[in-house]
Design an enzyme around this catalytic site. Structure first.
Site: not given
Ligand code: 3H9
Length: 703
Positions: A63, A104, A107, A127
C-alpha cells in the site's frame, strides 16, 4: 489504458504491468487503474488467463504509506475490496513476482490464484514495522495457504523471505530461472494452466487453518512472545486477526481484519512508526550533496585501535566483504583484538546466524599491523583510540604523514571537537567524524560528523559507505557530544539529581523502561561504564557543570571504584548480569543530599518522566536551532537507533509533538519556578521551543 499500468493481450493472455515507480505502491490511482485493467481482461472473450507483473521488474512494495491517516487510504477502490474482486474473476490470475512483494504487494499476489517468482524474489508482510497489520486479506489468506504457525511468524517478525524459502513454504508455486525469464515463464505457466483446464483458484492447502493446530497453540505463543511486545499494539492486533482466521469463515475474518487494521492505522504508534520510515529515507538527503556529487572508492579500510570499539567497527567492513587492517601499538593487544573478533563471530556460528565458512571468509578479510606505514593504501582510516584530544591529534598527525592523498581520515570520537582534530593535518577537507555506537558491529546508528572543512564528497562517500555496511547514517554538526551524547547530558543530569532529591535509581529506570526505552539511564551508565562517563564529564566540567550537585552521585561512585557491571557494582549491584538494588547507593544519595542541602522528599513517577524527557526534548530542539541537526527527524533517528528510544514513540521530537509542544514548554517553565535555584539554573526553555509555541506550531521545525 492508464499510464500507471501497461496492458497487452498476447495469445489469449492479458499481461497487466504495474508501472508506478519506484516501487509500485498501491495508491488510489494505481488501484483504480489495476481494477479497470482486470475488468477489461475479464470481459474480453479472447483472454483466457491474466498475468499481473511489475512493468519495471519489481512487483510491488505494498500500500502507499503516504496515504495512511488520510481519506486516500481507503478511497475507492480500496485495497481489500480490489483484492476481493480479483479473487472472484472468471479466469485464472497469475502473479509474476519480480524482486519484491511486500505488504499489500504480497496480499495482491495472494489474491491471485497462482504465483511465480524468480531467484532474487523476496516476499514479506512487514506491516508490523509500521505499527500495522496486513489489512488486505493477508492475515486471512496466508494462514490458509501456508498454515497458521508459519504465517504468524512472518507477520510478527515482518521479515522478508527469500525465493527458495517462499517456494518451500508454498507461497510461490514455482521459480523462473532468472529475473529476465520471469515474464516468459509466467506466460508458460498460464498456458499450462489453460491447457490443463486448471481451476480459476486452486484449493487452499489449509482451508480450515485451526484443524491440526495444537489446542494450546495461541496460549503458548502468547506466553513466549508477549513480553517482547512491551506496550506495542500491532503485534497484538496481528495475533487477534490470525486467531480470527482460525475461528471465522473467510468473509467474516476479512471483515474482522479490516476493523483491526483501521484501529492500527488510527493509532499513535503507527503514526510514529510511519514517521520513522520516512525519517530514515530523509536522513540520506543532505543539502549540498547531489546525486552528481562524486564519490571516492572505498575498497580498503584501516581501523586504529583493536579494542572493543575498533574491533566492532572493523567487523562491519569484513561483514560487507571489504578488507580491513587493524592497527595497534602492542602485538599482544592486536592479538587479543583479533581473537575477540573471532570469538564474536563464533557466537554467531553457534546461534546459526553464520556458517563456519563465512566466519573464515570474514577473518581472512581482517589483518593486523603495528606499523603506520601499512596504512598507506587505505581509502578510509577510522581512528578508535582513547578518548583524549591530544592522543587523537597525535594519531592524525601520523595519518597525515602516511596516508595516500584523497584517503578519508575519520575519528570515532564521541564528544571531542572534530575541527581541532582536523586542524593538526594538512588536509582538513578529508577529515570527518564517524561515531559508531557500542557494540559497533550491532548498533545501527552512525553519527556522521560534518566538520567545518569536510569536503562534500567526503561526506557523501561516508554516508553511502554507512548504508553499505547496514548502518543508519545521520549527519551532525560539531559540538560537545554531537546530537546523541549532547542530549544525553541533560537527560542523565536530571536522573542523577532526582536520586539526590529522593528517587531511587530503580525508580528512575523503571519510569523510562515503562515508556519502552530499552534501558534506563542508570542501567545504561553501568553498562557503558561509570568511569567512562566520569572521564568525559570531567574533561568538559568547566563547560557543562555549573552547580555542585551536577552528576555528583556518578562522581562519588567513580571515586569508590564502582564502575558499573564490569566491577560488579555501580548504580546497582550485579551477580553476573542480574541487577539488584543497592542500599549503599541510597545511603550515599542521602549523605550527598545532606551535604548539598537538597531536601529529600518522595518523587513521583510523573515528575521523573517530565524532568528527564522534557530536558532531553529541550536540548534536541536547541540543537535543531543551532543547525547541529539538519532536521527534527534526524534527532529522532539518533535516539531510536543509538539510545534505545522506542520507535513506536517516533523518537524524542515526535514524542514531544504527540505530548504537545505547549505542554512541554509549560512543564519546563513549571520546574523552573518550583525547583528553586536549581530550576532557575537548568530549566531554561530553548528559544526555538518558545518561538514554536508562540507561533502556534505543533511540529518541531526550524523557524
Ligand atoms: C501495507 O501494505 C498495508 C496493507 O497490508 C493494507 C492496506 C489496506 N509507499 O526505501 P527506499 C518510497 S503497508 C510509499 O529508499 P530501497 C520511499 O519512501 C506497506 N512509498 O528504497 C522512497 O521514496 P523517496 C507495506 C514507498 O530500494 C522510495 O520509495 N510495505 C513505499 O532501499 C524508495 O524507497 C512496506 O512496508 C510504500 N509502500 O527499499 C514496504 N515503499 O525516494 C516499505 C517505498 O521519495 N518499503 N516507498 O525517499 C520498503 O521496505 C523499502 O522501500 C523497499 C525498497 C524494500 C521497498
Amino acid at each position: 489504458m492508464h499510464s500507471l499500468i501497461t496492458y497487452q493481450v498476447d495469445d489469449s493472455l492479458a499481461l497487466i504491468g504495474l508501472a508506478r515507480p519506484p516501487v509500485n505502491a498501491l495508491g488510489q490511482p494505481l488501484r483504480a487503474a489495476l481494477l479497470e485493467a482486470c475488468e477489461l481482461a475479464n470481459g474480453d472473450p479472447s483472454v483466457r488467463a491474466i498475468v499481473i507483473h511489475g512493468a519495471n521488474g519489481l512487483f510491488c512494495a505494498g500500500a502507499d504509506i503516504t496515504e495512511f491517516g488520510s481519506p486516500a487510504s481507503f478511497a475507492a477502490p480500496d485495497l481489500p475490496g480490489l483484492l476481493l474482486r480479483l479473487t472472484r474473476l472468471d479466469k485464472p490470475v497469475i502473479a509474476a513476482i519480480g524482486k519484491l512483494a511486500l505488504g499489500g504487494g504480497l496480499e495482491l499476489a495472494l489474491a491471485c490464484g497462482y504465483r511465480i517468482g524468480e531467484t532474487n524474489t523476496r516476499v514479506g508482510l512487514p506491516e508490523i514495522n509500521l505499527g500495522l497489520l496486513p489489512g488486505a486479506g493477508g492475515t486471512q489468506r496466508l494462514p490458509r495457504l501456508i498454515g497458521v504457525a508459519a504465517a504468524l511468524d512472518m507477520m510478527i517478525s515482518g521479515a522478508q523471505v527469500a525465493a527458495d524459502r517462499a517456494l518451500a513454504l508454498g507461497i510461490l508455486d514455482r521459480l523462473a530461472a532468472s529475473p529476465e525469464q520471469l515474464l516468459a515463464s509466467a506466460c508458460d505457466y498460464a498456458r499450462e494452466l489453460i491447457a490443463s483446464a486448471a481451476p480459476v483458484r486452486p484449493a487452499e492447502p489449509f482451508a480450515e487453518p485451526a484443524k491440526d493446530l495444537e489446542a494450546d497453540f495461541f496460549e503458548r505463543y502468547c506466553v513466549e512472545q508477549e513480553p517482547r511486545w512491551k506496550t506495542r499494539l500491532a503485534p497484538r492486533l496481528v495475533f487477534s486477526a490470525v486467531q480470527a482466521a482460525c475461528l471465522l469463515p473467510l468473509e467474516q475474518g476479512l471483515a474482522r481484519e479490516l476493523a483491526l487494521f483501521k484501529q492500527a492505522e488510527a493509532s499513535r504508534q503507527s503514526e510514529a512508526l510511519r514517521h520513522v520510515f520516512f525519517a530514515e529515507r530523509e536522513a540520506g538527503k543532505v543539502p549540498g550533496i547531489e546525486a552528481s556529487t562524486a564519490l571516492r572508492p572505498i575498497a580498503k579500510v584501516a581501523v586504529i585501535g583493536a579494542g572493543t570499539m575498533g574491533g566492532g567497527i572493523a567487523m562491519n567492513f569484513a561483514n560487507a566483504g571489504i578488507p580491513v587492517t587493524l592497527l595497534e601499538r602492542q602485538g599482544d593487544a592486536l592479538d587479543r583484538g583479533l581473537v575477540h573478533i573471532r570469538q564474536t563471530y563464533a557466537i554467531s556460528v553457534k546461534r546459526g546466524k553464520l556458517t563456519d565458512t563465512q566466519l573464515e571468509q570474514r577473518m581472512a578479510l581482517l589483518s593486523g599491523t603495528l606499523d603506520y606505514a601499512d596504512l598507506a593504501d587505505a581509502d578510509l582510516v577510522i581512528e578508535a583510540v582513547f578518548e583524549q584530544l591530544a592522543i587523537k591529534q597525535d594519531v592524525f598527525r601520523q595519518l597525515d604523514r602516511v596516508c595516500k592523498p584523497g584517503a578519508i581520515l575519520a575519528t570515532n570520537t564521541s564528544s571531542l571537537d572534530v575541527d581541532q582534530i582536523a586542524a593538526v593535518t594538512a588536509r582538513p577537507q578529508d577529515v570527518i567524524g564517524l561515531h559508531f555506537f557500542s557494540p559497533a558491529n550491532v548498533m545501527r546508528l552512525l553519527e556522521v560528523v560534518n566538520a567545518r572543512e569536510t569536503a562534500p564528497e567526503v561526506l557523501a562517500t561516508t554516508l553511502k559507505m554507512g548504508r553499505t555496511i547496514g548502518k543508519i547514517p545521520v549527519v551532525s554538526g560539531v559540538c560537545f557530544g554531537f546530537i546523541g551524547n549532547r542530549m544525553l547530558e541533560p537527560y542523565a543530569r536530571e536522573a542523577h539529581r532526582l536520586v539526590l532529591e529522593g528517587a531511587t535509581p530503580a525508580q528512575v529506570d523503571d519510569v523510562l523502561t515503562g515508556l519502552d526505552l530499552n534501558m534506563g539511564v542508570f542501567t545504561m551508565l553501568d553498562l557503558a561504564g561509570v568511569d567512562v562517563n566520569f572521564l568525559v564529564r570531567d574533561a568538559n566540567r568547566a563547560a557543562i557543570a555549573h552547580d555542585d550537585s551536577y552528576c555528583r552521585l556518578g562522581d562519588e561512585l567513580y571515586s569508590l571504584g564502582r564502575y558499573g557491571q564490569k566491577t560488579g557494582r555501580g548504580f546497582y549491584q550485579y551477580e553476573g548480569r542480574q541487577r539488584h538494588n543497592d542500599y549503599e547507593v541510597v545511603a550515599l544519595a542521602e549523605r550527598l543530599a545532606g551535604e548539598l542541602h537538597i531536601p529529600r522528599r518522595p518523587v513521583d513517577d510523573k515528575e521523573i518522566h517530565d524532568r528527564c524527557l522534557f530536558m532531553l526534548i529541550n536540548e534536541g530542539i536547541q540543537l535543531l536551532d543551532e543547525g547541529i541537526a539538519l532536521r527534527a527527524s534526524d534527532i529522532d533517528l539518533v535516539w531510536i537507533n543509538g539510545y534505545g528510544f522506542p520507535a513506536h514513540l517516533g523518537g524524542p521530537m515526535h514524542y514531544a509533538e504527540q505530548i504537545g509542544l505547549d505542554r512541554v514548554l509549560a512543564g519546563i517553565r513549571y520546574f523552573r519556578q518550583t525547583l528553586g535555584d536549581y530550576g532557575q539554573m537548568w530549566f531554561t526553555p530553548a528559544p526555538l521551543l518558545e518561538r514554536l509555541v508562540a507561533a502556534g506550531k505543533t511540529t518541531v521545525e526550524r523557524i
